[in-house]
Enzyme design. Sequence first.
Site, PDB file in Angstrom:
ATOM      1  N   SER A  23       0.838  -1.197   0.000  1.00  0.00           N
ATOM      2  CA  SER A  23       0.000   0.000   0.000  1.00  0.00           C
ATOM      3  C   SER A  23       0.872   1.246   0.000  1.00  0.00           C
ATOM      4  O   SER A  23       2.037   1.204   0.370  1.00  0.00           O
ATOM      5  CB  SER A  23      -0.880   0.022   1.255  1.00  0.00           C
ATOM      6  OG  SER A  23      -0.050   0.227   2.390  1.00  0.00           O
ATOM      7  N   LYS A  24       0.264   2.316  -0.426  1.00  0.00           N
ATOM      8  CA  LYS A  24       0.988   3.587  -0.485  1.00  0.00           C
ATOM      9  C   LYS A  24       1.414   4.023   0.924  1.00  0.00           C
ATOM     10  O   LYS A  24       2.517   4.518   1.139  1.00  0.00           O
ATOM     11  CB  LYS A  24       0.078   4.641  -1.103  1.00  0.00           C
ATOM     12  CG  LYS A  24       0.782   5.975  -1.268  1.00  0.00           C
ATOM     13  CD  LYS A  24      -0.019   6.899  -2.124  1.00  0.00           C
ATOM     14  CE  LYS A  24       0.717   8.199  -2.299  1.00  0.00           C
ATOM     15  NZ  LYS A  24       0.046   9.093  -3.217  1.00  0.00           N
TER      16      LYS A  24
END
Length: 493
Positions: free
Chosen positions: A246-247
């Site tokens: 995930s970012k």
Amino acid sequence: MAEVRVRFPPSPTGYLHIGGARTAIYNWLFARKHNGKFILRIEDTDTERSTQESIDGILNGLKWLGIFWDEGPYFQSEFANEHIETADKLLASGHAYKCFCTKEELESKREAAAAAKGDYRYDRTCRNLTSEQVAAKEEQGLPYVVRFKVADSDGTVGFTDKVLGRIERAYDDIEDFVIVRSNGKPLYLLCNVVDDIRDRITHVIRGQDGVTNTPRQILIYEALGAEVPEFAHMPLTLDLNKAKISKRKHGEIVAVHFYQENGFLPWALCNFLVLLGWSTSDDREIFSREELIETFSLGRINKSNSVFNYRKGDPKFITDPKALNINAHYLRTMPIEELGPLVKEELIKAGLWEDSYDDEKKGWFLATLDLIRSRFHTLKDFVKGGLPYFSDDYPLDPKSVKKNIKKNPGLKEWLPLLAHRFEEISDFSKQETERVTRELAEELEIKPGILINGMRTIVTGLPAGPGLFDVLIAVGRDRVIERMKKAGDLELF
Ligand code: GLU
């Protein structure tokens, strides 16, 4: 067989994630392989989180990857009426019902179930309301949700997933799920099916996070009398700690634009992403577009999660080393005429481009790229590693200066001397420069390596590179001579 129709339906709430890109690529490959259609649908019904910026990012990312859609983009929000009409149809046909239970009522039932350590499932209070009772509640203006009526029997709903195999769920385990919220908005579960029916989707290829929705979605298809598509649920991509990438955790490396901005070739990234969750029996890694279309099959998608091998903060690798290696492979083997314009773009961005390269020096430019690319991983490497070729303003690597220059103070005279010898040869070729260099070493009674390493440091500033005499030819006679003569004046010794 009916025409294959697949879709990529991203929710435009962020950038194009590499996981999303992989889903798109699998769908696209499947469509290409079967001469089918790849449909792009933007699932923008969550108006609060959907943005135009995200839509643009998704479209641009797909275009950059070369993953072009045959139909669309369709926008889910444009079909809101159809979603509502379908919910009404399900109400009319008795496949759904209005539920007036309040949040508070549901909450206390949930708490009671938790206290008794039982599973909570909606107890179907409103399923048995008579039409008079429903009408009376509506009269009073009570808000309601619409729930799907799951069969009240011992049966199961099942499907044979192309990746996971047979999956069955007992009706008993499925609650009468909500398909329309109390604000009148239909839920994703319903809209997604309505759109897939309208778009005549034959194969739903999506992430394993969608698999829990599938039995409920099949119930909707059946209630609508629509043909149920095939399903293939792909493994998720996890990091080395088995967390979803995930970012928030990994930053920009999970976004397609990161690769675009860091010198990746679009097809190299596609090739890498395909291998995150799919493989051939011989674990082959490099596939051209055509080869992949030919070879790809849903049956060889892995069941288990794939690992994105990235150590945050590792200065040696900006991303998964496999991604870098695959990119390097393409960079080093693609036709040099195709590489030229891509490097040119990078050099322009770095302010290193001279217009004269275009016509006169094109041959030299391409030959130089061909020489230096054998060590490069990304297009960005041509900026740093190409600096002594494309500019006269390049730094000298301090470690190399220490090792190759400072230890041999004689080079202060030897390099300018060798430069004079170079001036005297008529043919500034690899053979001649090498011959003259070895001759001088012999005269001076030093190892040729001292001159060779000294020259590399002075002429390129780099600690390593291709064979030095090839480098000299690429940098060019006049510049080599000038750089070596200047070595005598540098404050290096
Ligand atoms: N909009 C959904 C998502 O982005 C689509 C899931 C599906 O493929 O059905 O997760």
